[in-house]
Scaffold this motif. Sequence first.
Motif, short mmCIF file in Angstrom:
data_model
loop_
_atom_site.label_atom_id
_atom_site.label_comp_id
_atom_site.label_asym_id
_atom_site.label_seq_id
_atom_site.Cartn_x
_atom_site.Cartn_y
_atom_site.Cartn_z
N THR A 173 0.83 -1.21 0.00
CA THR A 173 0.00 0.00 0.00
C THR A 173 0.86 1.26 0.00
OG1 THR A 173 -1.81 -1.12 1.14
CG2 THR A 173 -1.78 1.28 1.24
N TYR A 174 1.96 1.20 0.77
CA TYR A 174 2.80 2.39 0.82
C TYR A 174 3.54 2.61 -0.49
CZ TYR A 174 5.72 6.13 2.40
OH TYR A 174 6.30 7.37 2.50
N TYR A 175 3.97 1.53 -1.15
CA TYR A 175 4.60 1.68 -2.46
C TYR A 175 3.68 2.44 -3.41
CZ TYR A 175 6.14 0.50 -7.18
OH TYR A 175 6.52 0.58 -8.49
N TYR A 176 2.41 2.06 -3.42
CA TYR A 176 1.47 2.70 -4.35
C TYR A 176 1.16 4.15 -3.93
CZ TYR A 176 1.10 -1.79 -6.58
OH TYR A 176 1.40 -2.94 -7.25
N GLN A 177 1.27 4.42 -2.63
CA GLN A 177 1.13 5.82 -2.19
C GLN A 177 2.28 6.67 -2.72
OE1 GLN A 177 0.83 5.78 2.08
NE2 GLN A 177 -1.20 4.81 2.08
N VAL A 178 3.50 6.13 -2.65
CA VAL A 178 4.66 6.86 -3.17
C VAL A 178 4.55 7.00 -4.68
CG1 VAL A 178 7.17 6.85 -3.43
CG2 VAL A 178 6.14 6.12 -1.28
N ARG A 179 4.08 5.95 -5.34
CA ARG A 179 3.93 6.02 -6.80
C ARG A 179 2.95 7.12 -7.19
NH1 ARG A 179 1.85 0.98 -10.47
NH2 ARG A 179 -0.17 1.86 -9.87
N GLU A 180 1.85 7.21 -6.46
CA GLU A 180 0.87 8.26 -6.73
C GLU A 180 1.47 9.65 -6.45
OE1 GLU A 180 -2.40 10.26 -7.94
OE2 GLU A 180 -1.95 8.12 -8.23
N ARG A 181 2.22 9.74 -5.37
CA ARG A 181 2.87 11.01 -5.04
C ARG A 181 3.86 11.42 -6.12
NH1 ARG A 181 5.89 10.54 0.43
NH2 ARG A 181 7.59 9.69 -0.84
N PHE A 182 4.65 10.46 -6.58
CA PHE A 182 5.60 10.76 -7.65
C PHE A 182 4.88 11.22 -8.92
CE2 PHE A 182 7.50 9.05 -11.56
CZ PHE A 182 8.62 9.87 -11.63
N ASN A 183 3.78 10.58 -9.25
CA ASN A 183 3.05 10.96 -10.46
C ASN A 183 2.43 12.34 -10.36
OD1 ASN A 183 3.58 8.75 -12.17
ND2 ASN A 183 2.03 7.49 -11.14
N ARG A 184 2.30 12.85 -9.14
CA ARG A 184 1.83 14.23 -8.95
C ARG A 184 2.98 15.23 -8.97
NH1 ARG A 184 -0.78 12.14 -4.45
NH2 ARG A 184 0.55 13.47 -3.14
N THR A 185 4.09 14.88 -8.32
CA THR A 185 5.16 15.86 -8.07
C THR A 185 6.40 15.66 -8.93
OG1 THR A 185 6.25 14.54 -6.34
CG2 THR A 185 4.37 15.96 -5.68
N GLY A 186 6.66 14.43 -9.38
CA GLY A 186 7.87 14.15 -10.15
C GLY A 186 9.15 14.23 -9.34
#
Length: 304
Positions: free
Chosen positions: A105-118
């Motif tokens: 779950t945390y991996y996908y949270q970071v992935r979503e964060r990266f896709n917002r902020t780069g």
Amino acid sequence: MSSLPLQIKRVGVPPIKCQGIKTKLVPFILSQIQWQVQPHSIWIEPFLGSGVVAFNLQPERALLTDTNQHIIAVYQAIQQQRITGAIAREFLICEGEKLSEIGATYYYQVRERFNRTGSPLDFLFLNRSCFNGLIRFNGDGRFNVPFCRKPQRFSQSYITKITNQVDWAARQMAGKDWEFRVAPWQEILQHAKSEDFVYLDPPYIGRHTDYYNAWDHLEAEKLAAVTKTLPSGFAASMWLENQYRKNLHVQTCWSELEMRVCHHFYHVGSKEIWRGEIAEALLIKPGYATNELKIEDLRLKIED
């Protein structure tokens, strides 16, 4: 004035992993190229990827580009000391602990964060915790590689390895006139002059074509046509054949060049058939190839 070929006995590994990384091929590639380096010569790579060839060569001047803005952002951050080994260590310890506690779950949270902020640090985290070290983006430019299913991924020793690679990359570029740029290959090849050398490692036809942008036969044919008109020296890496098939693109578009071949094994790829033994071709502009050197003659130690 200096010149290639170089026989590199110890290969350093950069902090970015990607499919098709040339770590094991660095000694082979550089030993096959003959290039008289002038005071203003530039080493040009329009498909930087991991950057392993340039980082090991350490040219005084380089133009290192890719259409993947996130790879370029990581190396720009290292060059500008916004990412150091110490900064990466602190970040990966913190994020690794959260990954260990929460899991996928945390991996996908970071992935979503990266896709917002780069964020370049998020990209480094994802690159080292995604499935099989893939770099893949969907049509909307969103990183979409699944989790590697290893919540304990960021052990102390693994973090140390990554941070050592960050520091090594920083040392390799320190004091050098290197420009990292986001740009398409068509733009970059226009900069090549007679004293320069262009190394091409494009997405391989029939293999990892989902690397970042669409890459098809038409694009590959355009690249071959433009490259062969360059005033500079050049060399291009291509897959030649594996146990299943041959790459007809090499014969169709690059047959008039000098060809050197070695066999090696790919460990990174989304499918098993892309992770086996492969014959790799280095296609070199006539006049820029050395006498053939067998890869078996090289004594190679990989620093990873």
